[in-house]
Structure formats: C-alpha cells, structure tokens
Motif scaffolding. Structure first.
Motif, PDB file in Angstrom:
ATOM      1  N   MET A 158      74.386  31.798 -63.134  1.00 30.66           N
ATOM      2  CA  MET A 158      74.007  31.052 -61.933  1.00 30.66           C
ATOM      3  C   MET A 158      75.268  30.612 -61.193  1.00 30.66           C
ATOM      4  O   MET A 158      76.212  30.108 -61.810  1.00 30.66           O
ATOM      5  N   LYS A 159      75.282  30.807 -59.898  1.00 30.27           N
ATOM      6  CA  LYS A 159      76.498  30.532 -59.112  1.00 30.27           C
ATOM      7  C   LYS A 159      76.317  29.300 -58.235  1.00 30.27           C
ATOM      8  O   LYS A 159      75.271  29.101 -57.624  1.00 30.27           O
ATOM      9  N   VAL A 160      77.358  28.469 -58.187  1.00 30.66           N
ATOM     10  CA  VAL A 160      77.385  27.316 -57.294  1.00 30.66           C
ATOM     11  C   VAL A 160      78.621  27.438 -56.415  1.00 30.66           C
ATOM     12  O   VAL A 160      79.747  27.518 -56.915  1.00 30.66           O
ATOM     13  N   GLU A 161      78.409  27.488 -55.092  1.00 35.56           N
ATOM     14  CA  GLU A 161      79.510  27.545 -54.138  1.00 35.56           C
ATOM     15  C   GLU A 161      79.692  26.160 -53.519  1.00 35.56           C
ATOM     16  O   GLU A 161      78.717  25.517 -53.122  1.00 35.56           O
ATOM     17  N   ILE A 162      80.949  25.699 -53.452  1.00 30.56           N
ATOM     18  CA  ILE A 162      81.226  24.355 -52.943  1.00 30.56           C
ATOM     19  C   ILE A 162      82.264  24.433 -51.828  1.00 30.56           C
ATOM     20  O   ILE A 162      83.406  24.836 -52.063  1.00 30.56           O
ATOM     21  N   TRP A 163      81.858  24.046 -50.624  1.00 32.52           N
ATOM     22  CA  TRP A 163      82.809  23.946 -49.504  1.00 32.52           C
ATOM     23  C   TRP A 163      83.415  22.546 -49.514  1.00 32.52           C
ATOM     24  O   TRP A 163      82.698  21.538 -49.648  1.00 32.52           O
ATOM     25  N   SER A 164      84.740  22.482 -49.353  1.00 32.10           N
ATOM     26  CA  SER A 164      85.442  21.205 -49.507  1.00 32.10           C
ATOM     27  C   SER A 164      86.758  21.242 -48.749  1.00 32.10           C
ATOM     28  O   SER A 164      87.302  22.307 -48.465  1.00 32.10           O
ATOM     29  N   ASP A 165      87.262  20.051 -48.415  1.00 30.30           N
ATOM     30  CA  ASP A 165      88.606  19.920 -47.861  1.00 30.30           C
ATOM     31  C   ASP A 165      89.351  18.876 -48.682  1.00 30.30           C
ATOM     32  O   ASP A 165      88.777  17.838 -49.053  1.00 30.30           O
ATOM     33  N   VAL A 166      90.613  19.132 -48.950  1.00 28.31           N
ATOM     34  CA  VAL A 166      91.383  18.278 -49.850  1.00 28.31           C
ATOM     35  C   VAL A 166      91.541  16.855 -49.324  1.00 28.31           C
ATOM     36  O   VAL A 166      91.713  15.921 -50.097  1.00 28.31           O
ATOM     37  N   MET A 167      91.455  16.646 -48.007  1.00 29.40           N
ATOM     38  CA  MET A 167      91.620  15.280 -47.503  1.00 29.40           C
ATOM     39  C   MET A 167      90.282  14.588 -47.236  1.00 29.40           C
ATOM     40  O   MET A 167      90.222  13.570 -46.553  1.00 29.40           O
ATOM     41  N   CYS A 168      89.209  15.115 -47.851  1.00 26.85           N
ATOM     42  CA  CYS A 168      87.889  14.498 -47.744  1.00 26.85           C
ATOM     43  C   CYS A 168      87.602  13.682 -49.004  1.00 26.85           C
ATOM     44  O   CYS A 168      87.399  14.257 -50.083  1.00 26.85           O
ATOM     45  N   PRO A 169      87.554  12.361 -48.910  1.00 27.00           N
ATOM     46  CA  PRO A 169      87.313  11.545 -50.118  1.00 27.00           C
ATOM     47  C   PRO A 169      85.932  11.790 -50.717  1.00 27.00           C
ATOM     48  O   PRO A 169      85.769  11.736 -51.943  1.00 27.00           O
ATOM     49  N   PHE A 170      84.949  12.064 -49.882  1.00 27.06           N
ATOM     50  CA  PHE A 170      83.606  12.327 -50.404  1.00 27.06           C
ATOM     51  C   PHE A 170      83.570  13.633 -51.198  1.00 27.06           C
ATOM     52  O   PHE A 170      82.746  13.796 -52.099  1.00 27.06           O
ATOM     53  N   CYS A 171      84.457  14.569 -50.857  1.00 21.00           N
ATOM     54  CA  CYS A 171      84.541  15.807 -51.623  1.00 21.00           C
ATOM     55  C   CYS A 171      85.042  15.532 -53.043  1.00 21.00           C
ATOM     56  O   CYS A 171      84.556  16.134 -54.014  1.00 21.00           O
ATOM     57  N   TYR A 172      85.998  14.624 -53.167  1.00 18.33           N
ATOM     58  CA  TYR A 172      86.519  14.268 -54.492  1.00 18.33           C
ATOM     59  C   TYR A 172      85.447  13.527 -55.290  1.00 18.33           C
ATOM     60  O   TYR A 172      85.216  13.812 -56.475  1.00 18.33           O
ATOM     61  N   ILE A 173      84.744  12.611 -54.639  1.00 14.13           N
ATOM     62  CA  ILE A 173      83.654  11.895 -55.300  1.00 14.13           C
ATOM     63  C   ILE A 173      82.554  12.876 -55.706  1.00 14.13           C
ATOM     64  O   ILE A 173      82.037  12.833 -56.835  1.00 14.13           O
ATOM     65  N   GLY A 174      82.209  13.780 -54.796  1.00 10.95           N
ATOM     66  CA  GLY A 174      81.181  14.773 -55.084  1.00 10.95           C
ATOM     67  C   GLY A 174      81.566  15.664 -56.249  1.00 10.95           C
ATOM     68  O   GLY A 174      80.732  15.996 -57.092  1.00 10.95           O
ATOM     69  N   LYS A 175      82.831  16.052 -56.320  1.00 12.79           N
ATOM     70  CA  LYS A 175      83.318  16.875 -57.427  1.00 12.79           C
ATOM     71  C   LYS A 175      83.143  16.151 -58.750  1.00 12.79           C
ATOM     72  O   LYS A 175      82.657  16.723 -59.733  1.00 12.79           O
ATOM     73  N   ASN A 176      83.537  14.886 -58.790  1.00 15.72           N
ATOM     74  CA  ASN A 176      83.409  14.121 -60.031  1.00 15.72           C
ATOM     75  C   ASN A 176      81.957  13.976 -60.459  1.00 15.72           C
ATOM     76  O   ASN A 176      81.614  14.157 -61.638  1.00 15.72           O
ATOM     77  N   ASN A 177      81.090  13.658 -59.509  1.00 19.55           N
ATOM     78  CA  ASN A 177      79.672  13.482 -59.833  1.00 19.55           C
ATOM     79  C   ASN A 177      79.042  14.799 -60.270  1.00 19.55           C
ATOM     80  O   ASN A 177      78.228  14.835 -61.199  1.00 19.55           O
ATOM     81  N   PHE A 178      79.396  15.872 -59.583  1.00 20.01           N
ATOM     82  CA  PHE A 178      78.882  17.196 -59.932  1.00 20.01           C
ATOM     83  C   PHE A 178      79.300  17.576 -61.347  1.00 20.01           C
ATOM     84  O   PHE A 178      78.483  18.073 -62.141  1.00 20.01           O
ATOM     85  N   GLU A 179      80.554  17.334 -61.698  1.00 18.89           N
ATOM     86  CA  GLU A 179      81.045  17.700 -63.028  1.00 18.89           C
ATOM     87  C   GLU A 179      80.421  16.840 -64.120  1.00 18.89           C
ATOM     88  O   GLU A 179      80.152  17.333 -65.232  1.00 18.89           O
ATOM     89  N   LYS A 180      80.155  15.586 -63.811  1.00 22.27           N
ATOM     90  CA  LYS A 180      79.457  14.735 -64.784  1.00 22.27           C
ATOM     91  C   LYS A 180      78.029  15.230 -65.002  1.00 22.27           C
ATOM     92  O   LYS A 180      77.506  15.184 -66.117  1.00 22.27           O
ATOM     93  N   ALA A 181      77.406  15.711 -63.935  1.00 25.43           N
ATOM     94  CA  ALA A 181      76.062  16.278 -64.046  1.00 25.43           C
ATOM     95  C   ALA A 181      76.079  17.533 -64.922  1.00 25.43           C
ATOM     96  O   ALA A 181      75.196  17.723 -65.771  1.00 25.43           O
TER      97      ALA A 181
END
Length: 232
Positions: A1-24
C-alpha cells in the motif's frame, strides 16, 4: 500500500503531520507493508534563493499582520508542536527558498532515505535554525545521512533533479493541492492537514482493508459460466 505525502520543509504543519502520521503507523500491525513516498511542494516559490528572512519579519511582509499578531499565531502553532512532541524554535528559523532542499530530498530517494532526509531538513529548519537554502548546509545534511558529499554538491549546483521536483509540483496541481501537508492513501483517499494520530490510524486501517480484502460479490443469482460449465 502506497502513501504519497506532499510537503514543504518550512511548513510547521507538515512537521506536525509527519510526527502524527508516524505515530499512527506504529499502532498498525501492517506498518511494514506501507510504502511512504515524499513529494515536493513549495509554499512560496517567489522567495529569492539568495535572501533570508526571520519568521516574524516574513509573516509581517507576507500576511500583512503586525508583529504581535504574528507572534500569537506562531505561539498557537508551537503549542500544537508540543502536543506532537516537537519543540519549534521559531525565533531561530530562517525563511528562504526551499527548491534546493527539495532537490536534496530527491537525491535521498535514490538511496531510499527520503523519510530520513525529510526529518533532517525539518530539524535543521525548525529546531537548529539552519539555512536550508544554503549549499554548504545542505551538503552537511546529506553527509549526516551517509550520502556522498561530492554527489550532493554536484546535484545542488546543477539542474539535476530539477525536473523531478517540478514534476511533483505539477502532480500537486493536477490533484488540486493548494496547501500542505497533503496525503494520498493508495491513490484512493486524500487527507489534508496535520490530522490527529487516531484520524491517521483509522484512515490507514480503512484504506488497507479495502486494498487487501477479497472482492465481495453483491450480484445475487450467479447466471454465469465457468470451467465446470454453466449455472442455470
């Protein structure tokens, strides 16, 4: 199963989203069956690669808000970060053009280290206050992940991987993505924003079940022919 994630390094919500996604992911028994693909997105491609700004200065110029209001907005994001286990350091964060950082991400994909690179870039920008548009800084980040520094310097000073980065931008546009983080789960479901851990876990569970479950026959009478003959 593939998950594609669009993100920008200077987006704080992207960092928060990454952490929450990985905890999930850690909650799920099928986590090793999920392939994560990081995609490039630029929140502000108009930024001059040769210039840098401080966070509050950028908010004031870009959003047209006074410094006091900008600090209030940043404080709210900082509180969200704390909940996700991230200690943002917005006082040190340097705003700059992130195109080169995205090129480095694509180099990391070559070595299956794009997730590690995404994390390293977030830490450099939001925690350490490093300039992620600076050539030497990016080469050092590559080296920290075991990526050859000469290769990193070569791609960062050439047009190599430019097309790959732009292709991600084009895909985002075709999907109607105007903000990040943006997750596409197995090409079927879209999730936007830094959602809570349980939301990600439920979305991944649902997508996985629909992906691996056998087809359910809802047709009723079986008027068909098979290798053993026809059913009448």
């Amino acid at each position: 199963m593939k998950v594609e994630i669009w993100s920008d390094v200077m987006c704080p919500f992207c960092y928060i989203g990454k952490n929450n996604f990985e905890k999930a992911l850690e909650k799920l028994p099928f986590k090793d069956e999920i392939e994560v693909k990081w995609k490039s997105f630029q929140l502000d491609p108009t930024l001059n690669p040769e210039e840098t700004k401080k966070t509050f200065e950028y908010f004031k110029e870009k959003k047209g808000v006074p410094e006091a209001q900008a600090k209030q907005m940043v404080e709210q994001v900082s509180q969200m970060g704390n909940t996700a286990g991230i200690s943002f350091n917005f006082d040190k964060a340097i705003i700059t053009n992130t195109f080169s950082a995205h090129k480095l991400l694509h180099l990391a994909k070559k070595y299956k280290k794009d997730n590690e690179m995404e994390e390293a870039l977030f830490i450099a920008h939001f925690i350490e206050g490093k300039n992620v548009g600076d050539l030497n800084t990016l080469v050092d980040i590559a080296a920290s992940l075991g990526i050859n520094t000469e290769e990193a310097r070569k791609i960062l000073t050439s047009e190599e991987f430019d097309d790959e980065v732009k292709q991600d931008f084009s895909e985002a546009k075709s999907h109607g993505i105007s903000g990040v983080p943006f997750f596409i789960l197995n090409g079927k479901y879209a999730v936007s924003g830094a959602q809570p851990v349980d939301f990600f876990a439920n979305a991944l569970q649902q997508t996985y079940e629909e992906t691996v479950s056998p087809l359910k026959n809802i047709s009723g009478d079986d008027n068909s022919c098979g290798t053993d003959g026809c059913s009448i």
